[in-house]
Design a protein around this motif. Structure first.
Motif, PDB file in Angstrom:
ATOM      1  N   ARG A 184      63.663  14.195 -36.265  1.00  0.00           N
ATOM      2  CA  ARG A 184      63.077  13.503 -35.103  1.00  0.00           C
ATOM      3  C   ARG A 184      61.700  14.074 -34.772  1.00  0.00           C
ATOM      4  N   HIS A 193      62.967   4.811 -38.393  1.00  0.00           N
ATOM      5  CA  HIS A 193      64.118   5.133 -37.545  1.00  0.00           C
ATOM      6  C   HIS A 193      64.702   6.463 -37.988  1.00  0.00           C
ATOM      7  N   ASP A 232      69.552  10.153 -33.691  1.00  0.00           N
ATOM      8  CA  ASP A 232      69.138  11.010 -32.564  1.00  0.00           C
ATOM      9  C   ASP A 232      70.110  12.136 -32.250  1.00  0.00           C
TER      10      ASP A 232
END
Ligand code: UDP
Ligand code: MG
Length: 162
Positions: free
Chosen positions: A96, A126, A129
């Protein structure tokens, strides 16, 4: 040494990363793959696929109440996507970081979105998370036998062995 190997194995994680249709059309596949690869993460699955609208809705099910949900799912299913699984210590959280903030206007320079994208609706990539979403997304996009477990030659140089 055994303890360190066990600690390394326990810290090993996998995350789901996708290059969205805008990243593919803009010729950014190798640029994005290379950022994960050079960092030291290991590619354990990759394929090119055009997801159906229904599949995109499953992938983004957490966002179904959001006003942009329909347009987002239309977009994800509008063309080829590169679906990948990357492995390494801390890869979920650090992946991320490599990607940058959701809105490219707020992503730091040096991140994928910060360097390569301009608006939130076309932010090219993408990444899962957290550990739970990583597991769910890997299971949604890949069958178990599409994930390849192997030892990379560089592992002892990346992680040490003593
Ligand atoms: N998105 C959008 N408008 C928004 C917020 C998000 O179009 O105001 C899109 C954007 O492409 C983002 C995706 O929806 O990547 C998923 O949103 P999320 O909040 O999960 O961001 P991400 O995890 O991708 O950073
Ligand atoms: Mg998200």
């Amino acid at each position: 040494m055994l303890q360190e190997q066990e600690a390394h194995a326990a810290a090993m994680e996998r995350t789901f990363i996708a290059i969205k249709p805008d990243g593919v059309q803009r010729g950014l596949i190798s640029e994005i793959v290379s950022r994960f690869e050079r960092k030291g993460f290991k590619l354990v699955a990759i394929k090119i696929v055009v997801p159906s609208k229904g599949f995109a809705e499953k992938h983004y099910h957490d966002l179904k109440e959001r006003p942009f949900f329909n347009g987002l799912c239309d977009f994800l299913s509008s063309g080829p996507v590169i679906a990948m699984v990357w492995e390494g210590e801390g890869v979920i959280k650090y992946g991320r970081k490599l990607i940058g903030a959701t809105d490219p206007q707020k992503s730091e320079p040096g991140t994928i979105r910060g360097d390569l994208a301009v608006v939130v609706g076309r932010n090219i990539i993408h990444g899962s998370d957290g550990p739970e979403t990583a597991k769910d997304e890997i299971n949604l996009w890949f069958k178990p036998d599409e994930l390849v477990s192997y030892t990379s030659n560089s592992e002892k140089w990346l992680y040490g062995d003593n």
